[in-house]
Design a protein around this motif. Structure first.
Motif, PDB file in Angstrom:
ATOM      1  N   LYS A   1      42.046  31.124  46.124  1.00 17.83           N
ATOM      2  CA  LYS A   1      42.746  32.002  45.197  1.00 17.83           C
ATOM      3  C   LYS A   1      44.029  32.466  45.871  1.00 17.83           C
ATOM      4  O   LYS A   1      44.014  32.807  47.057  1.00 17.83           O
ATOM      5  CB  LYS A   1      41.877  33.202  44.836  1.00 17.83           C
ATOM      6  CG  LYS A   1      40.677  32.780  44.001  1.00 17.83           C
ATOM      7  CD  LYS A   1      39.804  33.936  43.628  1.00 17.83           C
ATOM      8  CE  LYS A   1      38.679  33.426  42.726  1.00 17.83           C
ATOM      9  NZ  LYS A   1      37.558  34.355  42.665  1.00 17.83           N
TER      10      LYS A   1
ATOM     11  N   GLU B   1      46.136  34.571  41.244  1.00 13.30           N
ATOM     12  CA  GLU B   1      44.877  35.251  40.903  1.00 13.30           C
ATOM     13  C   GLU B   1      44.962  36.739  41.243  1.00 13.30           C
ATOM     14  O   GLU B   1      44.229  37.543  40.700  1.00 13.30           O
ATOM     15  CB  GLU B   1      43.692  34.631  41.654  1.00 13.30           C
ATOM     16  CG  GLU B   1      43.199  33.313  41.080  1.00 13.30           C
ATOM     17  CD  GLU B   1      44.139  32.162  41.354  1.00 13.30           C
ATOM     18  OE1 GLU B   1      44.840  32.201  42.378  1.00 13.30           O
ATOM     19  OE2 GLU B   1      44.172  31.224  40.535  1.00 13.30           O
TER      20      GLU B   1
ATOM     21  N   LYS C   1      50.514  46.742  36.602  1.00  9.76           N
ATOM     22  CA  LYS C   1      49.408  46.635  35.638  1.00  9.76           C
ATOM     23  C   LYS C   1      49.961  46.472  34.215  1.00  9.76           C
ATOM     24  O   LYS C   1      49.503  45.631  33.437  1.00  9.76           O
ATOM     25  CB  LYS C   1      48.546  47.900  35.724  1.00  9.76           C
ATOM     26  CG  LYS C   1      47.335  47.876  34.843  1.00  9.76           C
ATOM     27  CD  LYS C   1      46.328  46.883  35.387  1.00  9.76           C
ATOM     28  CE  LYS C   1      45.089  46.788  34.524  1.00  9.76           C
ATOM     29  NZ  LYS C   1      44.103  45.914  35.150  1.00  9.76           N
TER      30      LYS C   1
ATOM     31  N   ILE D   1      51.266  43.003  33.774  1.00 13.43           N
ATOM     32  CA  ILE D   1      50.166  42.024  33.690  1.00 13.43           C
ATOM     33  C   ILE D   1      49.606  42.023  32.260  1.00 13.43           C
ATOM     34  O   ILE D   1      49.392  40.963  31.656  1.00 13.43           O
ATOM     35  CB  ILE D   1      49.056  42.360  34.716  1.00 13.43           C
ATOM     36  CG1 ILE D   1      49.516  42.020  36.137  1.00 13.43           C
ATOM     37  CG2 ILE D   1      47.756  41.621  34.390  1.00 13.43           C
ATOM     38  CD1 ILE D   1      48.578  42.474  37.250  1.00 13.43           C
TER      39      ILE D   1
ATOM     40  N   GLY E   1      49.736  39.184  29.447  1.00 15.41           N
ATOM     41  CA  GLY E   1      48.396  38.636  29.224  1.00 15.41           C
ATOM     42  C   GLY E   1      47.955  37.790  30.405  1.00 15.41           C
ATOM     43  O   GLY E   1      47.202  36.821  30.256  1.00 15.41           O
ATOM     44  N   ALA E   2      48.411  38.151  31.592  1.00 12.90           N
ATOM     45  CA  ALA E   2      48.095  37.364  32.801  1.00 12.90           C
ATOM     46  C   ALA E   2      46.718  37.748  33.334  1.00 12.90           C
ATOM     47  O   ALA E   2      46.259  38.874  33.140  1.00 12.90           O
ATOM     48  CB  ALA E   2      49.157  37.604  33.860  1.00 12.90           C
ATOM     49  N   ASP E   3      46.091  36.778  34.006  1.00  7.98           N
ATOM     50  CA  ASP E   3      44.766  37.002  34.571  1.00  7.98           C
ATOM     51  C   ASP E   3      44.944  37.237  36.067  1.00  7.98           C
ATOM     52  O   ASP E   3      44.647  36.370  36.876  1.00  7.98           O
ATOM     53  CB  ASP E   3      43.921  35.751  34.295  1.00  7.98           C
ATOM     54  CG  ASP E   3      42.451  36.027  34.486  1.00  7.98           C
ATOM     55  OD1 ASP E   3      42.092  37.198  34.743  1.00  7.98           O
ATOM     56  OD2 ASP E   3      41.661  35.070  34.398  1.00  7.98           O
ATOM     57  N   CYS E   4      45.493  38.378  36.403  1.00 10.02           N
ATOM     58  CA  CYS E   4      45.902  38.626  37.779  1.00 10.02           C
ATOM     59  C   CYS E   4      45.388  40.001  38.219  1.00 10.02           C
ATOM     60  O   CYS E   4      45.608  40.993  37.537  1.00 10.02           O
ATOM     61  CB  CYS E   4      47.438  38.596  37.834  1.00 10.02           C
ATOM     62  SG  CYS E   4      48.136  38.914  39.449  1.00 10.02           S
ATOM     63  N   LEU E   5      44.679  40.013  39.347  1.00 10.56           N
ATOM     64  CA  LEU E   5      44.139  41.281  39.856  1.00 10.56           C
ATOM     65  C   LEU E   5      45.163  41.962  40.765  1.00 10.56           C
ATOM     66  O   LEU E   5      46.028  41.300  41.342  1.00 10.56           O
ATOM     67  CB  LEU E   5      42.846  41.032  40.642  1.00 10.56           C
ATOM     68  CG  LEU E   5      41.694  40.384  39.871  1.00 10.56           C
ATOM     69  CD1 LEU E   5      40.494  40.176  40.804  1.00 10.56           C
ATOM     70  CD2 LEU E   5      41.291  41.216  38.660  1.00 10.56           C
TER      71      LEU E   5
ATOM     72  N   ASP F   1      42.425  46.785  41.230  1.00 16.50           N
ATOM     73  CA  ASP F   1      41.157  46.070  41.066  1.00 16.50           C
ATOM     74  C   ASP F   1      40.458  45.828  42.397  1.00 16.50           C
ATOM     75  O   ASP F   1      39.250  45.621  42.446  1.00 16.50           O
ATOM     76  CB  ASP F   1      41.411  44.691  40.431  1.00 16.50           C
ATOM     77  CG  ASP F   1      42.137  44.802  39.105  1.00 16.50           C
ATOM     78  OD1 ASP F   1      41.520  45.294  38.155  1.00 16.50           O
ATOM     79  OD2 ASP F   1      43.320  44.414  39.035  1.00 16.50           O
TER      80      ASP F   1
END
Ligand code: DX5
Ligand code: ZN
Length: 212
Positions: A108, A130, A158, A161, A165-169, A190
């Motif tokens: 990741k 990620e 945040k 993100i 619509g990103a999938d990012c922590l 997160d």
């Protein structure tokens, strides 16, 4: 809910196995800080140590590179058992290529920034990473004081993100403890990294619980 990543930099290097076992039992990730004395004015540890940690770790290794030209070492850190690999945005001329290389090596990818780098510079990479690592102290040393401005920086990232619509922590690193964990989570963090607040505590178990 946030994941807790224990920074082993605050561990007892003569008895690191104990800190690794503790972290695997009570935390979610092991945070390995790699410093080269060039990108940051400190040197931490290298492959003999990361290989040894990997040989007994039962939780994912969250390896944070504070080194110049991280691209030269991505493969080697994959071999050394890293599951998550982050590097600093300004440590390379080709961040997007480093992210791809990290993915090709099965890990990741995360991009880190120090407190003096505008968070907007992360925005073009949010869709491909990620996670991003927002430093809440200047990278280089454990045990520093948390910079309060971090909350606003986490909130901005945040927001972006969610907008994309990103999938990012969002991972936060430096001076994190039970005192600021709640506010960091509310801001959008997160993953919380903590070294001295956990391994330097009289009761590391209580310290983890207070962060949870
Ligand atoms: C600092 C490192 C941190 C550090 C955190 O350059 O990236 O991971 O070990 O340590 P504490 O939690 O003690 O600030
Ligand atoms: Zn770190």
């Amino acid at each position: 809910m946030a994941l807790i990543s224990v920074s082993l930099l605050a561990g007892d290097f003569l008895h690191l196995a104990g800190d690794v076992e503790f972290s695997c039992e009570y935390a979610d990730l092991l945070h390995l800080d790699i410093m080269d004395g060039v990108f940051v004015p400190n040197i931490s540890y290298g492959f003999p140590v990361t290989d040894a940690i990997a040989s007994i770790a039962t939780k994912p290794l969250d390896t944070h590179l504070m080194i110049v030209r991280p691209e030269n070492y991505v493969e080697r850190f994959a071999k050394s058992g890293a599951d998550m690999l982050s590097f600093h945005l300004n440590a390379t001329e080709k961040p997007a290529e480093v992210v791809s290389l990290i993915h090709e090596c099965g890990m990741k990818a995360g991009i880190a920034i120090n407190p003096d780098i505008p968070v907007e510079r992360l925005f073009p990479y949010l869709a491909d990473c990620e996670f991003v690592l927002i430093m809440s102290v200047f990278a280089g040393f454990g045990g520093q004081k948390f910079i309060e401005e971090t909350y606003r920086r986490v909130e901005s990232v945040k927001k972006e993100i969610l907008r994309q619509g990103a999938d990012c922590l969002i991972e936060v690193d430096g001076g994190v403890s039970g005192k600021n964990a709640g506010a960091l989570k509310s801001a959008g963090a997160d993953i919380l990294v903590a070294g001295s607040a956990i391994l330097g505590a009289e009761s590391p178990i209580e310290a983890v619980l207070s962060m949870r």
